[in-house]
Write a protein that holds these residues in place. Structure first.
Motif, mmCIF file in Angstrom:
data_model
loop_
_atom_site.group_PDB
_atom_site.id
_atom_site.type_symbol
_atom_site.label_atom_id
_atom_site.label_comp_id
_atom_site.label_asym_id
_atom_site.label_seq_id
_atom_site.Cartn_x
_atom_site.Cartn_y
_atom_site.Cartn_z
ATOM 1 N N THR A 100 0.831 -1.195 0.034
ATOM 2 C CA THR A 100 -0.017 0.021 0.178
ATOM 3 C C THR A 100 0.944 1.506 -0.023
ATOM 4 N N LEU A 101 1.816 1.139 0.785
ATOM 5 C CA LEU A 101 2.842 2.469 0.767
ATOM 6 C C LEU A 101 3.478 2.458 -0.624
ATOM 7 N N ALA A 102 3.795 1.535 -1.365
ATOM 8 C CA ALA A 102 4.454 1.538 -2.790
ATOM 9 C C ALA A 102 3.447 2.279 -3.583
ATOM 10 N N LEU A 103 2.001 1.726 -3.394
ATOM 11 C CA LEU A 103 0.904 2.524 -4.299
ATOM 12 C C LEU A 103 0.879 3.999 -3.949
ATOM 13 N N ALA A 104 0.726 4.197 -2.693
ATOM 14 C CA ALA A 104 0.677 5.653 -2.305
ATOM 15 C C ALA A 104 1.657 6.554 -2.619
ATOM 16 N N LEU A 105 3.120 5.926 -2.798
ATOM 17 C CA LEU A 105 4.267 7.129 -3.197
ATOM 18 C C LEU A 105 4.039 7.065 -4.719
ATOM 19 N N ALA A 106 3.824 5.992 -5.628
ATOM 20 C CA ALA A 106 3.860 5.934 -6.778
ATOM 21 C C ALA A 106 2.470 6.856 -7.560
ATOM 22 N N GLU A 152 -14.154 1.529 7.372
ATOM 23 C CA GLU A 152 -14.505 2.171 6.311
ATOM 24 C C GLU A 152 -13.274 3.152 5.530
ATOM 25 N N ASP A 153 -12.584 3.908 6.493
ATOM 26 C CA ASP A 153 -11.597 4.827 6.091
ATOM 27 C C ASP A 153 -10.616 3.961 5.488
ATOM 28 N N THR A 154 -9.907 2.997 5.965
ATOM 29 C CA THR A 154 -9.003 1.959 5.060
ATOM 30 C C THR A 154 -9.373 1.435 3.945
ATOM 31 N N VAL A 155 -10.617 0.909 4.033
ATOM 32 C CA VAL A 155 -10.992 0.294 2.561
ATOM 33 C C VAL A 155 -11.152 1.554 1.608
ATOM 34 N N ALA A 196 14.562 6.833 12.533
ATOM 35 C CA ALA A 196 16.186 6.859 12.904
ATOM 36 C C ALA A 196 16.793 7.596 11.632
ATOM 37 N N GLY A 197 16.722 8.746 11.700
ATOM 38 C CA GLY A 197 17.478 9.487 10.378
ATOM 39 C C GLY A 197 16.407 9.119 9.178
ATOM 40 N N ARG A 198 16.919 8.491 8.160
ATOM 41 C CA ARG A 198 16.171 8.458 7.026
ATOM 42 C C ARG A 198 15.294 6.974 7.101
ATOM 43 N N VAL A 199 15.411 6.400 8.111
ATOM 44 C CA VAL A 199 14.693 5.211 8.321
ATOM 45 C C VAL A 199 13.331 5.211 9.109
ATOM 46 N N PHE A 200 12.334 4.745 8.699
ATOM 47 C CA PHE A 200 11.112 4.599 9.256
ATOM 48 C C PHE A 200 10.478 3.333 9.660
ATOM 49 N N LEU A 201 9.762 3.132 10.621
ATOM 50 C CA LEU A 201 9.097 1.984 10.746
ATOM 51 C C LEU A 201 7.449 2.075 10.482
ATOM 52 N N ALA A 202 6.813 1.098 9.880
ATOM 53 C CA ALA A 202 5.567 1.163 9.799
ATOM 54 C C ALA A 202 4.752 -0.269 9.962
ATOM 55 N N GLY A 203 3.611 -0.185 10.367
ATOM 56 C CA GLY A 203 2.733 -1.576 10.400
ATOM 57 C C GLY A 203 3.125 -2.331 11.813
ATOM 58 N N ASP A 223 -5.627 -2.164 10.302
ATOM 59 C CA ASP A 223 -5.941 -0.801 9.938
ATOM 60 C C ASP A 223 -5.216 0.122 10.280
ATOM 61 N N GLU A 224 -4.534 0.075 11.605
ATOM 62 C CA GLU A 224 -3.558 0.949 12.091
ATOM 63 C C GLU A 224 -2.354 1.001 11.110
ATOM 64 N N GLY A 225 -1.817 -0.220 10.673
ATOM 65 C CA GLY A 225 -0.885 -0.117 9.770
ATOM 66 C C GLY A 225 -1.025 0.674 8.423
ATOM 67 N N LEU A 226 -2.319 0.593 7.912
ATOM 68 C CA LEU A 226 -2.822 1.139 6.734
ATOM 69 C C LEU A 226 -2.745 2.847 6.973
ATOM 70 N N ARG A 227 -3.125 3.290 8.239
ATOM 71 C CA ARG A 227 -3.374 4.393 8.562
ATOM 72 C C ARG A 227 -1.856 5.043 8.582
#
Length: 536
Positions: A15-21, A49-52, A278-285, A300-304
């Motif tokens: 999902t992150l790849a799609l959002a950035l593209a 509903e918000d994540t769908v 951490a600098g240029r590194v992030f965590l998600a999900g 749900d929280e990972g997609l948010r």
């Protein structure tokens, strides 16, 4: 400029790849699998509903292969404690979908996208950071070095990214355990999800007495049995016994025929990473947080997380350093997840402790069932999406600010708006474009073509103020918005969060609010103090 490196090809990473593209940012997805997802009917997710809407907006198509429940039922022993009937418009149902179906839809949407490269059989084993970028090394058949502008770890609970950055992941292990079965059968109801506490037929040995049944398409069901504390082995024989007695109890007689498709044991942990950047590194999900007790859904929280981070990374990628804006990802998202974790941890002893004075309090059981239902349905403190009310991106002390039905930092209502080309669209359809949205509330405009009012009244002055903002913004017009009067101006972030609402056209306030929403106010304050920004 180098692409963003995404580690992990689960739902969050894809999902992150799609959002950035969609915001014209190239990225590389490091996928340690062969690029195929094994079908597991017992591994499902429930999306609100918000994540769908987020997934459908990014894929450009309705999310198929899942099941929207017609209703929800809570039972205790033989008594129905609560019933909810969903309404597509006023109260949309959650979407229950197998995880491999979801990732398949995301992979299909990414296929052929020139901005996204998916590197399969690529397992991360090293990260090096520099002021100008980040380098990652993968091992496998095509082991190599990858150069990126930033790197996001979406690689799950055992995140290699988190470990390589030496980020602690404290919390509680095995908060709850469930035996899970996916099966095809016929039940007295076909399209309602069910939470059944203390069923009267418990004969299969020690049990906490809680069962959740969630329908899927084609007569499939996922059933979850809450297991008693401990690490007792869940044997096939015990699971089959539970299936048969549950189906017989719900059918009111003999167990109906069923086809068992998949089984498993789902163990829930509660953990929260100390740092998400951490600098240029992030965590998600799941790399950043684990939650799921009492019906809450971690995906749900990972997609948010993705919705919050993508537009900030895109802005930094296109325009250069926005350190305070990138820092705000951790400040907003970590606070929101921490609030849900605290709520679950506070309620768990009440719901699972049993006995004592609570057993004699009138109505306590009904209240417990309501709390559990809120978690499953995405409502209340256990399930509702958090608002970023204490965010550094929320402006303070604007002279023209007014109160509307949405507080600053919360998700805006999806009203009908007129776009710049004169077409009528939904407000949420304009999100995720790496641009701020300015929405004017103008009753009566819906019955006239845009050309008749775009140069009338306050529109020219507002259009000029929007053009002068510190980043690209789209001007939209709506006939009404909850709690807003005529000529109210809403400023909305790319992830749909309200920045502020202003009483009329106030160029100075609008500019200041936009600057704050982009992290500029924090950057300026840090520069004036001669201190580094944020938590890098």
């Amino acid at each position: 400029m180098d692409p963003v490196i995404i580690v992990g090809a689960g739902p969050v990473g894809l999902t992150l790849a799609l959002a950035l593209a969609r915001q014209e940012v190239p990225c590389v997805v490091l996928d340690e699998s062969p690029g195929r997802d094994e079908p597991r009917p017992a591994r499902t997710v429930v999306l609100r509903e918000d994540t769908v809407a987020l997934v459908e907006r990014l894929t450009g198509a309705p999310l198929t292969g899942g099941f929207r429940w017609a209703g929800w039922r809570s039972m205790r022993r033989k008594q129905v404690m609560r019933e909810v009937a969903f309404d597509d418009a006023a109260d949309p149902a959650p979407l229950h979908i197998a995880q491999h179906v979801l990732t398949g839809a995301l992979r299909a949407a990414l296929a052929g996208d020139p901005l996204v490269q998916v590197a399969v059989d690529s397992r991360l084993d090293a990260i090096e950071q520099e002021p100008s970028g980040v380098t990652a090394h993968t091992r496998g058949p095509n082991g190599t070095w990858w150069r990126g502008s930033h790197l996001v770890g979406c690689d799950g609970p055992r995140s290699t990214v988190r470990k390589l950055q030496d980020i602690r992941f404290p919390g509680r292990t095995a908060v709850e355990r469930y035996a899970v079965a996916a099966l095809r059968t016929e039940l007295p109801w076909t399209d309602e999800a069910l939470l059944h506490r203390s069923p009267p037929w418990r004969t299969s040995g020690p049990s906490a007495g809680e069962i959740v049944g969630r329908p899927l398409p084609d007569g499939l069901w996922r059933l979850d049995w809450l297991l008693p504390p401990g690490k007792d082995l869940v044997t096939p024989e015990m699971l089959v016994t539970r299936i048969r007695e549950t189906l017989a109890g719900w059918a009111g007689g003999a167990s109906p025929a069923y086809e068992l498709l998949d089984t498993g044991v789902h163990t829930i942990h509660h953990r929260l990473a100390r740092r998400w950047r951490a600098g240029r590194v992030f965590l998600a999900g799941d790399a950043a947080h684990l939650l799921g007790a009492l019906g809450t859904q971690g995906l749900d929280e990972g997609l948010r997380d993705v919705d919050n981070l993508a537009w900030k990374l895109a802005l930094a990628w296109h325009q250069g350093p926005h350190e305070a804006l990138l820092d705000s990802y951790q400040e907003e998202r970590r606070a929101a997840v921490a609030t849900r974790l605290r709520a679950a941890d506070q309620v768990l002893p009440l719901l699972r402790g049993g006995g004592g004075l609570r057993s004699y309090v009138p109505g306590s059981s009904r209240g417990h069932d309501a709390l559990l239902a809120d978690g499953h349905l995405g409502r209340g403190a256990l399930g509702a999406p958090g608002a970023y009310t204490d965010s550094p991106l929320v402006p303070a002390h604007l002279d023209g600010e007014v109160v509307v039905g949405t507080p600053p930092g919360a998700l805006v209502t999806d009203v009908r708006v007129t776009a710049e080309d004169g077409t009528f669209v939904r407000l949420h359809d304009r999100l995720g474009r790496a641009a701020l949205l300015v929405v004017l509330v103008a009753p009566g405009t819906g019955v006239w073509e845009r050309k008749h009012w775009v140069t009338a009244g306050i529109m020219p002055r507002l259009a000029a103020a929007v053009t002068a903002l510190p980043c690209h913004a789209e001007l939209l017009v709506t006939e009404s918005y909850p709690g807003a009067g005529a000529h109210t101006v809403l400023l909305v972030r790319p992830d749909g969060r309200l920045v502020t609402a202003l009483n009329g056209v106030r160029p100075a306030d609008l500019y200041a609010a936009a600057e704050t929403a982009l992290g500029g106010a924090a950057e300026a304050a840090a520069a004036e103090a001669g201190a580094p920004v944020g938590t890098r």
